[in-house]
Scaffold this motif. Structure first.
Motif, mmCIF file in Angstrom:
data_model
loop_
_atom_site.group_PDB
_atom_site.id
_atom_site.type_symbol
_atom_site.label_atom_id
_atom_site.label_comp_id
_atom_site.label_asym_id
_atom_site.label_seq_id
_atom_site.Cartn_x
_atom_site.Cartn_y
_atom_site.Cartn_z
ATOM 1 N N ASN A 10 0.755 -1.224 0.172
ATOM 2 C CA ASN A 10 -0.077 -0.051 -0.093
ATOM 3 C C ASN A 10 1.049 1.188 0.053
ATOM 4 O OD1 ASN A 10 -1.506 2.043 0.607
ATOM 5 N ND2 ASN A 10 -2.875 0.873 2.091
ATOM 6 N N CYS A 16 0.503 3.734 1.101
ATOM 7 C CA CYS A 16 0.223 4.752 2.074
ATOM 8 C C CYS A 16 0.699 4.310 3.593
ATOM 9 C CB CYS A 16 -1.344 5.047 2.295
ATOM 10 S SG CYS A 16 -2.117 5.860 0.907
ATOM 11 N N ARG A 40 2.083 13.055 1.854
ATOM 12 C CA ARG A 40 2.191 12.682 0.331
ATOM 13 C C ARG A 40 1.998 13.745 -0.280
ATOM 14 N NH1 ARG A 40 1.600 7.282 -1.648
ATOM 15 N NH2 ARG A 40 1.200 8.534 -3.286
ATOM 16 N N SER A 52 2.274 15.440 -4.567
ATOM 17 C CA SER A 52 2.337 15.113 -6.068
ATOM 18 C C SER A 52 2.979 16.170 -6.666
ATOM 19 C CB SER A 52 0.716 15.241 -6.429
ATOM 20 O OG SER A 52 1.080 14.604 -7.917
ATOM 21 N N ARG A 70 -5.100 10.746 -12.280
ATOM 22 C CA ARG A 70 -4.539 9.572 -11.514
ATOM 23 C C ARG A 70 -3.838 9.798 -10.388
ATOM 24 N NH1 ARG A 70 -3.319 7.908 -16.944
ATOM 25 N NH2 ARG A 70 -1.160 8.624 -16.612
ATOM 26 N N ALA A 71 -3.065 10.869 -10.294
ATOM 27 C CA ALA A 71 -2.191 11.201 -9.189
ATOM 28 C C ALA A 71 -3.194 11.597 -8.093
ATOM 29 C CB ALA A 71 -1.415 12.464 -9.500
ATOM 30 N N GLU A 82 -4.983 8.817 -6.716
ATOM 31 C CA GLU A 82 -4.191 7.906 -5.619
ATOM 32 C C GLU A 82 -3.920 8.713 -4.522
ATOM 33 O OE1 GLU A 82 0.785 7.167 -5.224
ATOM 34 O OE2 GLU A 82 -0.402 6.574 -7.171
ATOM 35 N N CYS A 129 -5.251 7.225 -0.632
ATOM 36 C CA CYS A 129 -4.254 7.417 0.380
ATOM 37 C C CYS A 129 -4.974 8.070 1.708
ATOM 38 C CB CYS A 129 -2.883 8.119 0.022
ATOM 39 S SG CYS A 129 -1.618 7.719 1.361
#
Length: 119
Positions: A5, A7, A44, A46, A59-60, A63, A67
């Motif tokens: 995962n 995350c 996290r 991007s 997509r980012a 994601e 998370c």
């Protein structure tokens, strides 16, 4: 074998934050920033996708949302359901001069990056 995962690294970072004291003065580094009464850690992030057709950014975003959902479920099991915080209200109150003082940190920073959050 199970797929890791993305995350999984977030929870240890949250646990670490619980052990850290607040610095005496404001500090900033690549992991986040902190001050005498707050600490913000980037769990996290991007990149920016300026030449993207939208799909890579989508997509980012998906994601990051996945998370957040995973981390929210995990932390809710520990501490109960999160409370939504309307950051937009803080931002507009500050811009409209409706606050006696400046927006306190970390809300000031967060209002520049999001319109809501879970606490």
């Amino acid at each position: 074998m199970a797929t890791p995962n993305p995350c999984d690294r977030c929870l240890p970072m949250v646990d670490e934050l619980l052990t850290l004291s607040f610095p005496a003065t404001a500090t900033t580094d690549v992991t986040g920033y902190a001050g005498p009464d707050h600490r913000v850690r980037y769990l996290r992030t991007s990149q920016v996708f300026p030449d993207d057709d939208g799909q890579t950014g989508d997509r980012a975003h998906a994601e990051l949302e996945a998370c957040l959902d995973d981390l929210t479920l995990t932390l809710s099991a520990r501490w109960d359901d999160p409370l939504p915080v309307d950051l937009w209200a803080w931002l507009t109150a500050g811009l409209n001069g409706e606050l006696d003082d400046d927006i306190p940190e970390p809300l000031e920073y967060l209002t520049q990056h999001a319109t809501s959050m879970l606490a």
